[in-house]
Design an enzyme around this catalytic site. Structure first.
Site, PDB file in Angstrom:
ATOM      1  N   GLU A 114      44.736  39.033  37.252  1.00 27.88           N
ATOM      2  CA  GLU A 114      45.282  39.808  38.367  1.00 27.88           C
ATOM      3  C   GLU A 114      44.859  39.213  39.702  1.00 27.88           C
ATOM      4  OE1 GLU A 114      45.932  44.278  37.395  1.00 27.88           O
ATOM      5  OE2 GLU A 114      43.938  43.781  36.631  1.00 27.88           O
ATOM      6  N   GLU A 134      44.098  44.516  28.729  1.00 27.25           N
ATOM      7  CA  GLU A 134      43.753  45.893  29.096  1.00 27.25           C
ATOM      8  C   GLU A 134      44.283  46.932  28.106  1.00 27.25           C
ATOM      9  OE1 GLU A 134      43.481  43.724  33.069  1.00 27.25           O
ATOM     10  OE2 GLU A 134      44.590  43.550  31.190  1.00 27.25           O
TER      11      GLU A 134
END
Length: 260
Positions: A114, A134
């Site tokens: 990210e 995630e």
């Protein structure tokens, strides 16, 4: 200069270099990492001589992502109180008016992926590996992962990587558009530095408006993008730097830009 136990910030001329600097801990992202990153960003904003940023890492890996001990301590209340701040830390690179290059080696997982998604250009070493795991831990990327990855590689690949928690190597990352340049590991930092210095030598207004225009085009209609191009061109065509760039080219000499 070290900012604590996780990050260092140095300069090479007009290029700022942020180094993930806790290799023994796989450069994990936790609260201390994020606070150190914020302090570096404040310094960047106050240094008007900087013309580019490189984000790289010491050790064999860029970052293995979020520190699971930190994740264990996070509650819904913490997220409600802090997620906008956390997202802004990674959005900072996209909004910064100078180029930001990520130089990635080894593992680049989760929150680290990210982080690089907010950068302008991603250069990967041949040994780089990318994953957004995630979902495996019962949540979804929340610092720009679902948004920026989808813009970058398309909805199908984003779903495969995020929902499938699939790890991909550097060659596949290049093929699907997650990274823009692939190099041998030993050439990684040199390639990033060469590109950063090249862009730093261009007129600041040209770089600033090019970055802003491309970001805008990625998020808006064609008509909106064209309207921005009209505005930026009107501004740039009145600058001293534009005239200097053209004159220097015709006179076959190196231009001297002033930012005006």
């Amino acid at each position: 200069m070290s900012y604590g136990n996780h990050l260092a910030f140095d300069r090479d001329g007009r290029i700022g270099i942020i180094t993930l600097d806790n290799a023994k801990g796989f450069n994990l992202v936790g609260s201390d990492f994020l606070y150190e990153l914020e302090e570096i960003q404040k310094e960047i904003l106050n240094d008007h001589n900087l013309a580019g940023i490189i984000i790289n890492a010491n050790g064999e890996n860029f970052s293995a992502g979020i520190d699971l001990k930190f994740l264990q301590s996070v509650s819904s209340q913490f997220i409600m109180d802090n997620l906008v701040w956390l997202q802004n830390l990674y959005s900072f690179w996209q909004e910064l008016p100078i180029p930001v290059i990520a130089a990635i080696n080894g593992l680049c997982y989760g929150s680290a992926t990210e982080l690089i998604l907010g950068c302008d250009i991603r250069i990967a070493a041949e040994n780089a590996k990318f994953s957004l795991p995630e979902v495996r831990f019962g949540l979804s990327p929340d610092m720009g992962g679902t948004t920026r990855l989808t813009h970058l590689v398309g909805i199908g690949q984003a779903k495969r990587l995020i929902m499938g928690c699939e790890e991909i190597d550097a060659e596949e990352a290049l093929r699907i558009g997650l990274v823009e340049i692939l190099v041998k590991k030993e050439a990684l930092n040199e390639r990033a530095m060469k590109l950063a210095h090249k862009m730093a030598d261009f007129p600041p207004a040209g770089i600033r408006f090019a970055k802003k225009g491309i970001n805008l085009a990625n998020e808006s209609s064609v008509q909106t993008g064209l309207l921005f191009e009209q505005s930026q061109s009107t501004f740039c065509c009145g600058t001293e730097d534009l005239r200097e760039a053209v004159t220097a080219f015709l006179e076959k000499r190196k231009p001297v830009f002033t930012g005006r």
